[in-house]
Design an enzyme around this catalytic site. Structure first.
Site, short mmCIF file in Angstrom:
data_model
loop_
_atom_site.label_atom_id
_atom_site.label_comp_id
_atom_site.label_asym_id
_atom_site.label_seq_id
_atom_site.Cartn_x
_atom_site.Cartn_y
_atom_site.Cartn_z
N HIS A 1 41.64 35.21 30.52
CA HIS A 1 42.60 36.18 31.37
C HIS A 1 43.62 34.48 32.21
O HIS A 1 44.72 35.06 32.15
CB HIS A 1 42.09 36.63 33.29
CG HIS A 1 40.85 37.58 32.37
ND1 HIS A 1 40.19 38.86 33.44
CD2 HIS A 1 40.83 38.23 30.93
CE1 HIS A 1 40.05 39.50 31.73
NE2 HIS A 1 40.08 39.81 31.14
N ASP B 1 44.26 41.50 37.50
CA ASP B 1 43.85 41.36 36.02
C ASP B 1 42.71 42.85 36.72
O ASP B 1 41.93 43.32 37.60
CB ASP B 1 42.80 40.27 35.43
CG ASP B 1 41.67 40.10 36.07
OD1 ASP B 1 40.85 40.23 37.51
OD2 ASP B 1 40.62 39.14 35.76
#
Length: 476
Positions: free
Chosen positions: A23, A121
């Site tokens: 990520h 996220d």
């Protein structure tokens, strides 16, 4: 670098990333583009899972442009969770334990310049929602996996309500609009768990939490996933802004031994083998992969990690200093001597972006983590799919069946890939009619990915749309 920034007058976006290396890389690139292309300031908070931070985190941090403020948040205490806790739960705790610090940083930044959005996220969405509400700023998610996975997440609550048994036992595949059918064995790891387990409950909770954001940026592009955002029942704005992958400063990787070795190999002749920053395979499978590479008689670069007998994600939160010097005692006896000149084994770290961009690379043997898939796509490199965990089986199915730039290594009933199949898959991807077809389609997709990110490309316009909305809100 601290929270304050010299460009304090610019509207600022605060980005919060969970401790997943897969990520952090697209988050860093998103932050860079918001600064470079849209005149915003960005602060990127990374919730560490280990203390000290992993070698991979430190490498990414060192290459983040100065214009992006990158702050590592402290890891939770080592005894905060039992050792066997699932990776997603550890990642969620790393974010949740830092919410007071995130709130403090956000207030400090907001006092110096307009704070126009909080971007998280999916792992950190539930923990950070209240912070955005308190600050009165738009709350967005950046989904670092493909649209197909997000589409599954959005529909999971209704699928869960309609099904009686375990997802892994379902006879019929899940069919999402515009996506390849998802068979039971291709489901994300958390959906294969017992529905009574905490792993599944957390995954379902994360899926239900998607509805709480104001919009979702997705790391994909329309030519790759034409169905993106097209689910008629979705009440959420979706912005395909990809492919956002790591862009290291020019010249950083050119002195790595891999690059000089590649310079001496014929065009399109080398198989690059890597299971990403987190993926691990067993000692037996590692030995079989080595024998398969040898049997293929193809040139190779292998970014190797020490095997792990019980986990495919043993390196999920990165590795610590010294791992790259561990002995290669897990390789078959004589392998290094027999493949000298034909192959190169790189321990722990290899400059993947630079390797995939080299003309000598003929295929990429990959776990199909989404960053790796996108890096392969933008460089026009065909893939041999070897998925390990998370949504990687779905990614592999999409890239093989729907997109046409990958072939899958044949897995035995015992989930083991034999050396003959390793050799066969690599040869099919590099030599012959099938390889030519894969190369042609990969080249076409490479051109389309470049177009998506060009000045007038669809992904560039999508990111400009949301960035302009944030700036307009700050002026009001």
């Amino acid at each position: 670098m601290g929270p304050a920034c010299k460009t304090a007058a610019r509207p600022r976006v605060l980005l919060l990333c969970s401790p997943c290396m897969g990520h952090l890389i697209p988050f860093a690139e998103l932050a860079r583009r918001l600064v470079a292309d849209h005149g915003l300031s960005t602060t990127l908070l990374f919730a560490s899972a280990t203390s000290p931070p992993s070698e991979q985190y430190l490498a990414v941090a060192a290459a983040v442009p100065d214009a992006v403020d990158l702050i590592a948040l402290p890891a939770p205490p080592p005894d905060a969770l039992p050792p066997a806790t699932a990776a997603r739960e550890r990642a969620e705790l790393a974010v949740a334990s830092n919410v007071p610090r995130v709130r403090e940083i956000a207030r400090e930044l907001g006092a110096a310049a307009p704070l126009v959005a909080l971007v998280v996220d999916m792992v950190g969405a539930a923990a950070a929602r209240d912070v955005a509400a308190e600050l009165g700023v738009p709350f967005y998610a950046f989904f670092t996996s493909p649209w197909m996975t997000l589409s599954l997440l959005l529909r999971l609550p209704e699928i869960d309500a309609a099904r009686a048994g375990e997802h892994r036992d379902a006879a019929e595949p899940i069919r999402l609009p515009g996506c390849v059918p998802i068979h039971a064995h291709e489901l994300p790891t958390s959906m294969l768990a017992d529905r009574s387990s905490s792993a599944y409950a957390g995954f379902l909770s994360m899926a239900k939490g998607v509805a709480g954001v104001d919009g979702v940026l997705v790391n994909t592009f329309r030519e790759l996933e034409p169905a993106v955002g097209g689910d008629g029942r979705l009440q959420l704005p979706v912005y395909p802004v990809g492919p956002l992958v790591w862009t290291r400063p020019a010249g950083v990787d050119t002195d790595h031994e891999c690059m000089s070795w590649l310079d001496g190999q014929p065009r399109g002749s080398v198989a690059y083998v890597s299971f990403g920053s987190g993926g691990t395979i067993t000692w037996q499978q590692t030995a079989e992969l080595a024998l398969g590479l040898e049997l293929s008689q193809c040139r190779f670069i292998w970014a190797i990690k020490r095997p792990h007998q019980s986990s495919t994600i043993a390196a999920f939160f990165g590795t610590q200093r010294g791992d790259e010097h561990s002995p290669l005692d897990f390789l078959p006896e004589g392998f290094m001597e027999r493949t000298r000149g034909m192959g190169l084994v790189a321990q722990s770290w290899a400059p993947q972006t630079a390797i995939l961009g080299h003309p000598s690379i003929g295929c990429f043997v990959t776990h199909c983590g989404w960053n790796s898939v996108l890096e392969s796509v933008i460089n026009g490199v065909p893939m041999v799919a070897w998925p390990l965990y998370a949504e990687q089986n779905m990614n592999a199915a999409m890239m093989e069946v729907q997109v046409g730039v990958a072939l899958r290594a044949k897995v035995g009933a015992d989930r083991f890939i034999r050396k003959d199949e390793v050799a066969n898959a690599i040869r099919r991807a590099i030599v012959g009619e099938e390889a030519e077809r894969l190369r042609k389609r990969s080249s076409e997709l490479r051109r389309q990915s470049a177009q998506a990110l060009s000045k007038d490309g669809c992904s560039t316009r999508a990111l400009a749309q949301i960035a302009n909305a944030w700036k307009c809100a700050s002026r009001k």
